[in-house]
Scaffold this motif. Structure first.
Motif, PDB file in Angstrom:
ATOM      1  N   PRO A  41       0.799  -1.230   0.000  1.00  0.00           N
ATOM      2  CA  PRO A  41       0.000   0.000   0.000  1.00  0.00           C
ATOM      3  C   PRO A  41       0.835   1.286   0.000  1.00  0.00           C
ATOM      4  N   THR A  42       1.898   1.336   0.791  1.00  0.00           N
ATOM      5  CA  THR A  42       2.682   2.569   0.892  1.00  0.00           C
ATOM      6  C   THR A  42       3.451   2.877  -0.391  1.00  0.00           C
ATOM      7  N   ALA A  43       3.757   1.831  -1.168  1.00  0.00           N
ATOM      8  CA  ALA A  43       4.505   2.024  -2.412  1.00  0.00           C
ATOM      9  C   ALA A  43       3.587   2.134  -3.624  1.00  0.00           C
ATOM     10  N   LEU A  44       2.302   1.780  -3.434  1.00  0.00           N
ATOM     11  CA  LEU A  44       1.327   1.754  -4.535  1.00  0.00           C
ATOM     12  C   LEU A  44       1.805   0.855  -5.671  1.00  0.00           C
ATOM     13  N   ARG A  45       2.456  -0.247  -5.308  1.00  0.00           N
ATOM     14  CA  ARG A  45       3.013  -1.164  -6.308  1.00  0.00           C
ATOM     15  C   ARG A  45       2.725  -2.617  -5.909  1.00  0.00           C
ATOM     16  N   ALA A  46       2.613  -3.441  -6.921  1.00  0.00           N
ATOM     17  CA  ALA A  46       2.548  -4.883  -6.682  1.00  0.00           C
ATOM     18  C   ALA A  46       3.955  -5.399  -6.461  1.00  0.00           C
ATOM     19  N   ILE A  47       4.055  -6.572  -5.823  1.00  0.00           N
ATOM     20  CA  ILE A  47       5.376  -7.167  -5.590  1.00  0.00           C
ATOM     21  C   ILE A  47       5.272  -8.681  -5.757  1.00  0.00           C
ATOM     22  N   GLN A  48       6.295  -9.260  -6.356  1.00  0.00           N
ATOM     23  CA  GLN A  48       6.305 -10.717  -6.533  1.00  0.00           C
ATOM     24  C   GLN A  48       6.455 -11.398  -5.192  1.00  0.00           C
ATOM     25  N   GLY A  49       5.615 -12.399  -4.978  1.00  0.00           N
ATOM     26  CA  GLY A  49       5.706 -13.152  -3.733  1.00  0.00           C
ATOM     27  C   GLY A  49       6.568 -14.396  -3.931  1.00  0.00           C
ATOM     28  N   ALA A  50       5.918 -15.551  -3.963  1.00  0.00           N
ATOM     29  CA  ALA A  50       6.634 -16.812  -4.152  1.00  0.00           C
ATOM     30  C   ALA A  50       6.352 -17.339  -5.555  1.00  0.00           C
ATOM     31  N   THR A  51       7.326 -18.035  -6.120  1.00  0.00           N
ATOM     32  CA  THR A  51       7.199 -18.508  -7.502  1.00  0.00           C
ATOM     33  C   THR A  51       7.502 -20.002  -7.627  1.00  0.00           C
ATOM     34  N   SER A  52       7.004 -20.579  -8.703  1.00  0.00           N
ATOM     35  CA  SER A  52       7.341 -21.953  -9.094  1.00  0.00           C
ATOM     36  C   SER A  52       7.729 -21.933 -10.564  1.00  0.00           C
ATOM     37  N   HIS A  53       8.775 -22.666 -10.906  1.00  0.00           N
ATOM     38  CA  HIS A  53       9.260 -22.657 -12.285  1.00  0.00           C
ATOM     39  C   HIS A  53       9.275 -24.074 -12.861  1.00  0.00           C
ATOM     40  N   SER A  54       8.665 -24.234 -14.017  1.00  0.00           N
ATOM     41  CA  SER A  54       8.813 -25.470 -14.768  1.00  0.00           C
ATOM     42  C   SER A  54      10.025 -25.281 -15.686  1.00  0.00           C
ATOM     43  N   LEU A  55      11.092 -26.013 -15.405  1.00  0.00           N
ATOM     44  CA  LEU A  55      12.347 -25.818 -16.140  1.00  0.00           C
ATOM     45  C   LEU A  55      12.475 -26.738 -17.348  1.00  0.00           C
ATOM     46  N   GLY A  56      11.563 -27.717 -17.456  1.00  0.00           N
ATOM     47  CA  GLY A  56      11.672 -28.663 -18.556  1.00  0.00           C
ATOM     48  C   GLY A  56      12.976 -29.440 -18.466  1.00  0.00           C
ATOM     49  N   GLN A  57      13.612 -29.695 -19.620  1.00  0.00           N
ATOM     50  CA  GLN A  57      14.904 -30.390 -19.654  1.00  0.00           C
ATOM     51  C   GLN A  57      16.047 -29.441 -20.019  1.00  0.00           C
ATOM     52  N   ASN A  58      15.741 -28.142 -20.042  1.00  0.00           N
ATOM     53  CA  ASN A  58      16.742 -27.169 -20.490  1.00  0.00           C
ATOM     54  C   ASN A  58      18.010 -27.189 -19.643  1.00  0.00           C
ATOM     55  N   PHE A  59      17.842 -27.216 -18.307  1.00  0.00           N
ATOM     56  CA  PHE A  59      19.012 -27.154 -17.441  1.00  0.00           C
ATOM     57  C   PHE A  59      19.718 -28.510 -17.363  1.00  0.00           C
ATOM     58  N   ALA A  60      18.954 -29.586 -17.546  1.00  0.00           N
ATOM     59  CA  ALA A  60      19.571 -30.913 -17.598  1.00  0.00           C
ATOM     60  C   ALA A  60      20.512 -31.003 -18.804  1.00  0.00           C
ATOM     61  N   LYS A  61      20.068 -30.451 -19.930  1.00  0.00           N
ATOM     62  CA  LYS A  61      20.907 -30.447 -21.126  1.00  0.00           C
ATOM     63  C   LYS A  61      22.117 -29.536 -20.947  1.00  0.00           C
ATOM     64  N   MET A  62      21.888 -28.390 -20.335  1.00  0.00           N
ATOM     65  CA  MET A  62      22.953 -27.410 -20.164  1.00  0.00           C
ATOM     66  C   MET A  62      24.078 -27.946 -19.270  1.00  0.00           C
ATOM     67  N   PHE A  63      23.693 -28.653 -18.189  1.00  0.00           N
ATOM     68  CA  PHE A  63      24.685 -29.142 -17.231  1.00  0.00           C
ATOM     69  C   PHE A  63      24.923 -30.649 -17.353  1.00  0.00           C
ATOM     70  N   ASP A  64      24.388 -31.242 -18.414  1.00  0.00           N
ATOM     71  CA  ASP A  64      24.583 -32.667 -18.695  1.00  0.00           C
ATOM     72  C   ASP A  64      24.191 -33.533 -17.494  1.00  0.00           C
ATOM     73  N   ILE A  65      22.965 -33.304 -17.004  1.00  0.00           N
ATOM     74  CA  ILE A  65      22.431 -34.078 -15.875  1.00  0.00           C
ATOM     75  C   ILE A  65      21.655 -35.266 -16.432  1.00  0.00           C
ATOM     76  N   LYS A  66      22.036 -36.480 -16.005  1.00  0.00           N
ATOM     77  CA  LYS A  66      21.379 -37.686 -16.509  1.00  0.00           C
ATOM     78  C   LYS A  66      21.087 -38.648 -15.374  1.00  0.00           C
ATOM     79  N   PHE A  67      20.120 -39.538 -15.605  1.00  0.00           N
ATOM     80  CA  PHE A  67      19.850 -40.603 -14.649  1.00  0.00           C
ATOM     81  C   PHE A  67      19.645 -41.904 -15.419  1.00  0.00           C
ATOM     82  N   GLU A  68      19.918 -43.028 -14.767  1.00  0.00           N
ATOM     83  CA  GLU A  68      19.763 -44.324 -15.416  1.00  0.00           C
ATOM     84  C   GLU A  68      18.306 -44.761 -15.341  1.00  0.00           C
ATOM     85  N   ASP A  69      17.734 -45.046 -16.479  1.00  0.00           N
ATOM     86  CA  ASP A  69      16.347 -45.484 -16.552  1.00  0.00           C
ATOM     87  C   ASP A  69      16.240 -46.905 -15.989  1.00  0.00           C
ATOM     88  N   PRO A  70      15.501 -47.125 -14.908  1.00  0.00           N
ATOM     89  CA  PRO A  70      15.419 -48.467 -14.308  1.00  0.00           C
ATOM     90  C   PRO A  70      14.742 -49.501 -15.228  1.00  0.00           C
TER      91      PRO A  70
END
Length: 253
Positions: A41-70
């Motif tokens: 109210p004092t700033a007359l502005r909205a503010i981001q609270g908490a967020t959730s991000h769907s990252l897909g496989q982008n960061f797995a590809k970027m950092f070469d993160i893999k797991f063994e498929d059982p």
């Protein structure tokens, strides 16, 4: 988002709007970002609270993160095309200390913090006011009664603290705990000892001069019932006030 909204609204008394970030505001590299947004109210502005991000496989590809498929051997035997290693689909959640900052900005005033009762580390402070005209046994009786009230409230599940510092005035102690945002202050004095009551000050009313002068009185016998009721009422009032201020400043673009 529902969990985030519950934390903000049910604990911190901060109303939020749930939604999905625009492409320009989503987490860089992610697929999409959901958020809860609050209003300052004092700033007359909205503010981001908490967020959730769907990252897909982008960061797995970027950092070469893999797991063994059982199931990769089983699938291979069945004639299916099967890779031994796969890349994970990732999510990122963020409910951090910035949420406390949002709460402080939404409810705080010129006197300091205003904390919602459900999240306040100390919900009630009990203090007594000594006067030079009082006898030693009168002060001792007042101190003992204050201790008894604290223990009674603690047994009822109220986070309560006794301020028995004798080197500070009653006015100083009141201001000290107001600054820290304690929702309720219960005060004992000579008159309260005679009437078997406590004077009740609410932090949400501190800025109202008329309410500072005309403080409510609670009898000793009804405190275990009345104090929790008053704290819940304060929690609801804070949420309602913040929601009203937010809604009055929403416009459709």
């Amino acid at each position: 988002m529902d969990l985030y909204a519950r934390v903000y609204e049910e604990l911190m008394a901060v109303p939020v709007i749930k939604g999905r970030k625009s492409e320009g505001e989503r987490f860089p590299g992610g697929r999409y970002t959901t958020t809860v947004e609050a209003y300052i109210p004092t700033a007359l502005r909205a503010i981001q609270g908490a967020t959730s991000h769907s990252l897909g496989q982008n960061f797995a590809k970027m950092f070469d993160i893999k797991f063994e498929d059982p199931d990769w051997k089983k699938n291979a035997k069945d004639g299916e095309k099967s890779e031994k290693f796969k890349m994970p689909w990732q999510n990122s959640w963020g409910l951090t200390t910035r949420s406390l900052g949002v709460m402080i900005m939404v409810h705080g005033d010129d006197l300091g913090l205003v904390l919602p009762p459900r999240i306040a580390p100390i919900q009630v402070v009990v203090l007594y006011i000594e006067k030079s005209s009082m006898k030693a046994d009168e002060i001792e009786a007042m101190r003992n009664k204050a201790k008894e009230i604290v223990e009674t409230l603690k047994k009822s599940g109220i986070r309560t603290k006794l301020d028995d510092r004798s080197n500070y005035t009653g006015g100083f102690k009141m201001s000290f705990w107001e600054l820290k945002g304690v929702p309720m202050i219960l005060t004992l004095g000579g008159r309260e000892m005679q009437s078997k009551q406590v004077e009740c000050s609410l932090r949400v009313d501190s800025g109202d001069k008329s309410k500072r002068k005309n403080k409510a009185k609670l009898s000793w016998d009804e405190m275990t019932v009345k104090v929790p009721e008053i704290l819940e009422n304060v929690q609801a009032r804070m949420l309602s006030k913040a929601r009203k201020e937010r809604d009055e400043h929403i416009s459709v673009a």
